[in-house]
Design a protein around this motif. Structure first.
Motif, PDB file in Angstrom:
ATOM      1  N   ILE A 234      36.500  68.303  45.385  1.00  0.00           N
ATOM      2  CA  ILE A 234      36.193  66.944  44.926  1.00  0.00           C
ATOM      3  C   ILE A 234      34.831  66.895  44.250  1.00  0.00           C
ATOM      4  CG2 ILE A 234      35.725  64.581  45.705  1.00  0.00           C
ATOM      5  CD1 ILE A 234      37.805  65.085  47.935  1.00  0.00           C
ATOM      6  N   LEU A 235      33.843  67.534  44.848  1.00  0.00           N
ATOM      7  CA  LEU A 235      32.502  67.524  44.253  1.00  0.00           C
ATOM      8  C   LEU A 235      32.490  68.257  42.914  1.00  0.00           C
ATOM      9  CD1 LEU A 235      30.263  68.126  47.400  1.00  0.00           C
ATOM     10  CD2 LEU A 235      30.656  65.972  46.176  1.00  0.00           C
ATOM     11  N   THR A 236      33.277  69.308  42.790  1.00  0.00           N
ATOM     12  CA  THR A 236      33.391  69.996  41.503  1.00  0.00           C
ATOM     13  C   THR A 236      34.010  69.075  40.454  1.00  0.00           C
ATOM     14  OG1 THR A 236      33.605  72.149  42.586  1.00  0.00           O
ATOM     15  CG2 THR A 236      34.387  72.002  40.317  1.00  0.00           C
ATOM     16  N   GLU A 237      35.044  68.343  40.839  1.00  0.00           N
ATOM     17  CA  GLU A 237      35.656  67.381  39.916  1.00  0.00           C
ATOM     18  C   GLU A 237      34.657  66.306  39.503  1.00  0.00           C
ATOM     19  OE1 GLU A 237      40.202  67.719  41.778  1.00  0.00           O
ATOM     20  OE2 GLU A 237      38.951  65.973  42.194  1.00  0.00           O
TER      21      GLU A 237
ATOM     22  N   GLU B 246      41.035  84.669  39.309  1.00  0.00           N
ATOM     23  CA  GLU B 246      39.836  84.962  38.522  1.00  0.00           C
ATOM     24  C   GLU B 246      38.839  83.809  38.568  1.00  0.00           C
ATOM     25  OE1 GLU B 246      41.959  87.852  35.161  1.00  0.00           O
ATOM     26  OE2 GLU B 246      41.545  85.743  34.717  1.00  0.00           O
ATOM     27  N   LEU B 247      39.332  82.596  38.569  1.00  0.00           N
ATOM     28  CA  LEU B 247      38.451  81.431  38.550  1.00  0.00           C
ATOM     29  C   LEU B 247      37.936  81.088  39.940  1.00  0.00           C
ATOM     30  CD1 LEU B 247      37.350  79.575  36.392  1.00  0.00           C
ATOM     31  CD2 LEU B 247      39.280  78.043  36.752  1.00  0.00           C
ATOM     32  N   GLY B 248      38.668  81.464  40.975  1.00  0.00           N
ATOM     33  CA  GLY B 248      38.292  81.126  42.344  1.00  0.00           C
ATOM     34  C   GLY B 248      39.075  79.917  42.812  1.00  0.00           C
TER      35      GLY B 248
ATOM     36  N   PHE C  19      32.859  80.403  32.968  1.00  0.00           N
ATOM     37  CA  PHE C  19      32.924  79.043  33.508  1.00  0.00           C
ATOM     38  C   PHE C  19      32.532  79.027  34.983  1.00  0.00           C
ATOM     39  CE2 PHE C  19      35.419  75.303  35.092  1.00  0.00           C
ATOM     40  CZ  PHE C  19      34.673  74.343  34.434  1.00  0.00           C
ATOM     41  N   ALA C  20      32.998  79.996  35.752  1.00  0.00           N
ATOM     42  CA  ALA C  20      32.641  80.062  37.169  1.00  0.00           C
ATOM     43  C   ALA C  20      31.133  80.232  37.330  1.00  0.00           C
ATOM     44  CB  ALA C  20      33.393  81.201  37.847  1.00  0.00           C
ATOM     45  N   GLN C  21      30.526  81.069  36.486  1.00  0.00           N
ATOM     46  CA  GLN C  21      29.082  81.262  36.561  1.00  0.00           C
ATOM     47  C   GLN C  21      28.339  79.986  36.168  1.00  0.00           C
ATOM     48  OE1 GLN C  21      28.692  84.666  33.976  1.00  0.00           O
ATOM     49  NE2 GLN C  21      28.921  86.134  35.659  1.00  0.00           N
ATOM     50  N   TRP C  22      28.836  79.301  35.143  1.00  0.00           N
ATOM     51  CA  TRP C  22      28.222  78.045  34.714  1.00  0.00           C
ATOM     52  C   TRP C  22      28.311  77.002  35.822  1.00  0.00           C
ATOM     53  CZ3 TRP C  22      30.304  73.136  33.977  1.00  0.00           C
ATOM     54  CH2 TRP C  22      29.507  72.230  33.285  1.00  0.00           C
ATOM     55  N   LEU C  23      29.463  76.920  36.481  1.00  0.00           N
ATOM     56  CA  LEU C  23      29.614  75.974  37.578  1.00  0.00           C
ATOM     57  C   LEU C  23      28.664  76.289  38.724  1.00  0.00           C
ATOM     58  CD1 LEU C  23      33.440  75.262  37.973  1.00  0.00           C
ATOM     59  CD2 LEU C  23      31.630  73.600  37.509  1.00  0.00           C
ATOM     60  N   ASP C  24      28.488  77.557  39.042  1.00  0.00           N
ATOM     61  CA  ASP C  24      27.569  77.934  40.114  1.00  0.00           C
ATOM     62  C   ASP C  24      26.153  77.461  39.800  1.00  0.00           C
ATOM     63  OD1 ASP C  24      29.548  79.100  41.634  1.00  0.00           O
ATOM     64  OD2 ASP C  24      29.129  81.153  40.955  1.00  0.00           O
TER      65      ASP C  24
ATOM     66  N   ALA D  19      24.043  74.446  41.816  1.00  0.00           N
ATOM     67  CA  ALA D  19      22.713  74.688  42.381  1.00  0.00           C
ATOM     68  C   ALA D  19      21.715  73.644  41.899  1.00  0.00           C
ATOM     69  CB  ALA D  19      22.240  76.086  42.003  1.00  0.00           C
ATOM     70  N   GLU D  20      21.900  73.153  40.685  1.00  0.00           N
ATOM     71  CA  GLU D  20      20.967  72.178  40.118  1.00  0.00           C
ATOM     72  C   GLU D  20      21.260  70.751  40.561  1.00  0.00           C
ATOM     73  OE1 GLU D  20      21.279  72.580  35.919  1.00  0.00           O
ATOM     74  OE2 GLU D  20      20.569  74.652  35.880  1.00  0.00           O
ATOM     75  N   LYS D  21      22.548  70.394  40.699  1.00  0.00           N
ATOM     76  CA  LYS D  21      22.885  68.980  40.804  1.00  0.00           C
ATOM     77  C   LYS D  21      23.663  68.571  42.044  1.00  0.00           C
ATOM     78  CE  LYS D  21      22.670  68.081  35.850  1.00  0.00           C
ATOM     79  NZ  LYS D  21      23.299  67.367  34.701  1.00  0.00           N
ATOM     80  N   LEU D  22      24.068  69.522  42.879  1.00  0.00           N
ATOM     81  CA  LEU D  22      24.848  69.170  44.071  1.00  0.00           C
ATOM     82  C   LEU D  22      23.983  69.238  45.322  1.00  0.00           C
ATOM     83  CD1 LEU D  22      28.441  70.712  44.029  1.00  0.00           C
ATOM     84  CD2 LEU D  22      27.723  68.371  43.540  1.00  0.00           C
ATOM     85  N   GLU D  23      24.170  68.249  46.168  1.00  0.00           N
ATOM     86  CA  GLU D  23      23.577  68.270  47.504  1.00  0.00           C
ATOM     87  C   GLU D  23      24.707  68.043  48.505  1.00  0.00           C
ATOM     88  OE1 GLU D  23      19.876  66.025  48.123  1.00  0.00           O
ATOM     89  OE2 GLU D  23      19.949  65.597  45.961  1.00  0.00           O
ATOM     90  N   LEU D  24      24.828  68.941  49.471  1.00  0.00           N
ATOM     91  CA  LEU D  24      25.873  68.842  50.483  1.00  0.00           C
ATOM     92  C   LEU D  24      25.321  68.188  51.740  1.00  0.00           C
ATOM     93  CD1 LEU D  24      27.421  72.409  50.064  1.00  0.00           C
ATOM     94  CD2 LEU D  24      28.068  70.287  48.899  1.00  0.00           C
ATOM     95  N   VAL D  25      26.217  67.654  52.552  1.00  0.00           N
ATOM     96  CA  VAL D  25      25.806  67.012  53.796  1.00  0.00           C
ATOM     97  C   VAL D  25      26.196  67.899  54.968  1.00  0.00           C
ATOM     98  CG1 VAL D  25      26.028  64.714  52.775  1.00  0.00           C
ATOM     99  CG2 VAL D  25      27.971  65.719  53.993  1.00  0.00           C
ATOM    100  N   PRO D  26      25.472  67.810  56.085  1.00  0.00           N
ATOM    101  CA  PRO D  26      25.818  68.625  57.257  1.00  0.00           C
ATOM    102  C   PRO D  26      27.252  68.367  57.702  1.00  0.00           C
ATOM    103  CG  PRO D  26      23.646  67.627  57.515  1.00  0.00           C
ATOM    104  CD  PRO D  26      24.252  67.011  56.293  1.00  0.00           C
ATOM    105  N   GLY D  27      27.944  69.460  58.031  1.00  0.00           N
ATOM    106  CA  GLY D  27      29.339  69.379  58.451  1.00  0.00           C
ATOM    107  C   GLY D  27      30.320  69.588  57.325  1.00  0.00           C
ATOM    108  N   LEU D  28      29.844  69.459  56.080  1.00  0.00           N
ATOM    109  CA  LEU D  28      30.720  69.666  54.920  1.00  0.00           C
ATOM    110  C   LEU D  28      30.109  70.699  53.972  1.00  0.00           C
ATOM    111  CD1 LEU D  28      31.912  66.009  54.211  1.00  0.00           C
ATOM    112  CD2 LEU D  28      33.259  67.879  55.180  1.00  0.00           C
ATOM    113  N   GLU D  29      29.518  71.715  54.566  1.00  0.00           N
ATOM    114  CA  GLU D  29      28.990  72.806  53.779  1.00  0.00           C
ATOM    115  C   GLU D  29      30.140  73.571  53.122  1.00  0.00           C
ATOM    116  OE1 GLU D  29      26.727  72.254  57.670  1.00  0.00           O
ATOM    117  OE2 GLU D  29      28.814  72.558  57.067  1.00  0.00           O
ATOM    118  N   HIS D  30      29.771  74.486  52.244  1.00  0.00           N
ATOM    119  CA  HIS D  30      30.785  75.364  51.643  1.00  0.00           C
ATOM    120  C   HIS D  30      31.487  76.124  52.764  1.00  0.00           C
ATOM    121  CE1 HIS D  30      32.645  78.611  49.350  1.00  0.00           C
ATOM    122  NE2 HIS D  30      32.425  77.899  48.246  1.00  0.00           N
ATOM    123  N   PRO D  31      32.825  76.260  52.711  1.00  0.00           N
ATOM    124  CA  PRO D  31      33.522  76.958  53.806  1.00  0.00           C
ATOM    125  C   PRO D  31      33.082  78.400  53.989  1.00  0.00           C
ATOM    126  CG  PRO D  31      35.007  76.515  51.954  1.00  0.00           C
ATOM    127  CD  PRO D  31      33.758  75.729  51.705  1.00  0.00           C
ATOM    128  N   GLY D  32      32.527  79.013  52.944  1.00  0.00           N
ATOM    129  CA  GLY D  32      32.060  80.386  53.070  1.00  0.00           C
ATOM    130  C   GLY D  32      30.604  80.509  53.462  1.00  0.00           C
TER     131      GLY D  32
END
Length: 242
Positions: free
Chosen positions: A50-53, A80-82, A209-214, A218-231
């Motif tokens: 959702i955050l990627t969208e 390839e895209l993940g 595209f995957a590298q650009w998204l990463d 890093a620049e524009k996303l902030e995650l909240v505790p409990g909803l970190e990246h699954p990895g």
């Protein structure tokens, strides 16, 4: 909220609605039990989608892009895209719009280009016929010969192969005799087959595209505790059971 995109909060309702749709859909039997570790990981994964969208939608608006409709990715492209990026790509026309914009000028890295294939054996388009006597062989014309297709001269009887090597291309060679009979043949170089180059543009675009998204995350996303990246190794549900 489930996170911040460029400082803008993204509502938890988006995640709750997406999970409800999954649990009411045809895949509900395959979903993890509510409240389990696997369920929390599913929520984290869906949050990233959702955050990627949302991130791509904001970028598309800022760039003045129009939404792009398209077919879902095939399995190889999705790998390839993940999984997160692929799910966002398949589900959002804004992700596809940004993908087209970001990867429009991507070229295949030089290190990806395959080495030239080893030189192939020279093949000839051969017409040949064997006769029982020298008189019949001497009267033969090209029309009397049978096409053998593209072959190496070494696959022919040595007597007629040697004669073909000495004759100009396309001219009758023979008659020459061996234990089998009297041979007459012609040979012309066969066109070299053009090897098909693998299509590496698609994989190069997906990697870019995957590298650009990463970088954008890093620049524009902030995650909240409990909803970190699954990895994320720091969150408690990222572990393996044996």
């Amino acid at each position: 909220m489930i996170g911040l995109v460029g400082g803008r909060p993204v509502s938890r309702e988006l995640l709750d609605r997406r999970v409800r749709e999954l649990r009411d859909g045809p895949l509900r039997a395959a979903l993890p039990a509510p409240g389990s570790s696997e369920d929390r990981q599913m929520h984290r994964w869906m949050t990233q989608v959702i955050l990627t969208e949302e991130l791509c939608a904001a970028e598309a608006v800022a760039l003045g892009l129009a939404p792009v409709e398209g077919r879902p990715l095939d399995r190889v492209a999705a790998v390839e895209l993940g999984s997160i990026n692929a799910a966002a790509y398949n589900g959002s026309p804004w992700v596809r719009a940004v993908y087209e914009h970001v990867t429009a000028s991507v070229e295949v890295p030089s290190g990806w280009r395959p080495a030239p294939p080893p030189p192939a054996a020279t093949r000839f388009l051969v017409r040949h016929r064997m006769f029982a006597d020298s008189a019949a062989a001497g009267r033969a014309t090209v029309r009397d010969l049978e096409p053998l297709g593209a072959i190496e001269l070494g696959s022919l009887p040595s007597a007629i192969a040697g004669e073909l090597r000495r004759q100009p291309y396309g001219e009758l060679a023979g008659p020459v005799q061996d234990a089998l009979g009297w041979h007459v043949a012609t040979a012309e170089p066969a066109p070299a087959p053009r090897p098909e180059a693998p299509d590496l543009v698609g994989p190069a675009r997906r990697r870019a595209f995957a590298q650009w998204l990463d970088r954008l995350r890093a620049e524009k996303l902030e995650l909240v505790p409990g909803l970190e990246h699954p990895g994320d190794p720091r969150q408690p549900d990222n572990h393996h059971k044996h």
